[in-house]
Design an enzyme around this catalytic site. Structure first.
Site: not given
Ligand code: ZN
Length: 505
Positions: A262-263, A266, A292
């Site tokens: 997830h990171e 980003h 996101e």
């Molecule tokens: Zn996030």
């Protein structure tokens, strides 16, 4: 050329951004490295940088340059106009708030955070209520200072996701809700339940090596970034230096893995923003929802797929031979895609997660409309939770007090998570249409074509489009929850044997 106001504006914007990167780095260090007794000095360092950052961003010369450029708009090209438009918006947001208001809110943030943490620990909502009331009042005042006095919640939404409004989100979320609630009900009525307790004793050092391998292969550039450990995972920094964090638990290897992916999503966005434009609106992310969408797309559409695990399962087993000995491929894939309703948003799976956001969006609207007072919030929350999640929390700590956001006055932030899920799904189908054989790439460990597509479609655009505009530009259609619903059905129907789509993954 040197007398031209545009290069001067760019120079000022970059300086202000650079100061921001220094405090970002100190903030990262505070959560990753700071010795326990050094926090007082860090607070002073942060306050000094905040002060310097504010005077750089509110530099009256920026105001004068903007005015000059706005008066001579005709000679600016498209990109320059984008820069001026965003710089004006940012400048107004920094300068229109009275200094007394800004320092009052900084104090409130700090006090409200501690009050919230205590109230949550002691299940004492009334102790937190006055702080939340104050935040709500200040959010209204802020909107008024910025010229949004008649639409304070729209202002809060637009602040995080430029171009979105309460009306637009209401329409999107109602359509999503109409499709999602029956889907969740179908999954939960399935006789096939998600497996639990499959993972024990995955050494942290080995987990670290595995997720480094994964995130590197997804395309994260470790020569311009790092992955460390913190209490709550986050991603901080921009293009030239991106800091990500995760956390480890020997019995939950998938937790560290998926939060790192997830990171990484980003981080890939930040690393893909044009480096030469860093610090200007052409080198910055559009907003929270688009950010996101990048993290969710890598985390969910890509990394929960069969194709991804076709490549990574043998590697996972090679890193953890004894721990995975009795684990079947099917068990692993089901654990990766487990759906299990929970009262806690941050623990939710990708299907039910969206319900948590629908709940918060309803509550925030009621608060801003004045339909619900802060004092009545717990009962409003519990009623909404029963209606949307199908569960009522046993305590306010597990209900209205669970999230940190409101203690920082962050209203209008929650919808970004769900909008991000919708954008991710819509981009996913468009990427697949543009790039035939994409999943075959994943099965052979190649993620470069998808990353290249995202670089071109989203990352390289900076802030040229707003939240809804970028979706329209890239996919040729308005943002719609249809794609998220389609994706969730396609992924979860075969797993939970719904309808006749048995085992068709
Ligand atoms: Zn996030």
């Amino acid at each position: 050329m040197s007398s031209s106001p545009y290069p001067k504006l760019i120079e000022k914007l970059k300086r202000s951004h650079l100061l921001g990167t220094v405090s970002g780095l100190l903030g990262w260090d505070e959560q990753v490295n700071l010795p326990t007794d050094s926090s007082d000095q860090r607070a002073e360092q942060m306050a000094l940088l905040a002060e310097l950052g504010h005077s750089a961003a509110a530099d009256p010369e920026i105001g004068a340059l903007l005015q000059e450029l706005e008066n001579s708009r005709a000679v600016l090209d498209g990109d320059q106009q984008t820069v001026v438009r965003h710089a004006r918006r940012d400048y107004d947001r920094v300068t229109r708030l009275p200094a007394a208001f800004v320092s009052e809110r900084a104090r409130l943030n700090s006090n409200a955070y501690h009050a919230w943490a205590r109230a949550r620990a002691e299940n004492d909502f009334p102790a937190f209520a006055p702080f939340l009331e104050k935040h709500l009042e200040m959010a209204r005042r802020e909107a008024e200072y910025l010229g949004w006095g008649d639409r304070p919640y729209d202002y809060a939404l637009d602040k995080h996701d430029p171009g979105t409004t309460c009306d637009v989100i209401t329409t999107l979320f109602s359509e999503l809700k109409a499709g999602l609630i029956p889907l969740v009900a179908e999954i939960l009525s399935s006789p096939l339940k998600s497996p639990t307790g499959l993972f024990r004793g995955f050494p942290i050092e080995e987990q670290r090596r595995f997720l480094r391998e994964v995130t590197e292969r997804l395309g994260f550039n470790y020569r311009r970034g790092r992955l460390d450990v913190s209490l709550h995972p986050f991603c901080e920094g921009a293009g030239a230096d991106v800091r990500m964090t995760t956390r480890f638990n020997e019995d939950e290897p998938l937790d560290a893995l998926f939060s790192s992916i997830h990171e990484t999503g980003h981080g890939l966005y930040e690393q893909g923003l044009p480096l030469s434009d860093q610090g200007t609106p052409l080198g910055q992310a559009i907003g929270m929802a688009v950010h996101e969408s990048q993290s969710r797309l890598w985390e969910n559409q890509v990394s929960r797929s069969r194709a991804f695990w076709t490549f990574f399962e043998p590697r996972f087993r090679a890193h953890f031979p004894t721990q995975t000995q009795s684990l079947s491929s099917d068990q692993l894939y089901r654990a990766i895609n487990a759906v299990e309703p929970t009262l806690i948003r941050v623990d939710a799976d990708e299907v039910t997660y969206n319900l948590h956001i629908l709940l918060r969006f309803e509550i925030e609207q009621s608060l801003f409309r004045g339909d619900v007072t802060v004092r009545d919030l717990p009962s409003a929350w519990n009623e909404c939770s029963a209606r949307i999640l199908g569960m009522s929390p046993p305590s306010d700590s597990k209900g209205v007090l669970q999230d940190v956001h409101w203690s920082g006055g962050m209203f209008g932030y929650f919808p970004s998570y769900c909008l991000g899920n919708m954008i991710a799904a819509q981009l996913w189908y468009k990427a697949n249409a543009d790039l035939p054989g994409l999943e075959a790439d994943f099965a052979s460990g190649n993620f470069g074509r998808l990353l290249g597509w995202l670089r071109h479609a989203i990352h390289s655009q900076g802030r040229r489009f707003d939240t809804l505009g970028i979706v329209r530009h890239v996919t040729g259609e308005d943002l719609s929850p249809r794609y998220l619903l389609r994706y969730l059905r396609e992924r979860y129907s075969p797993l939970y044997l719904m309808g006749d789509r048995k085992n068709e993954v």
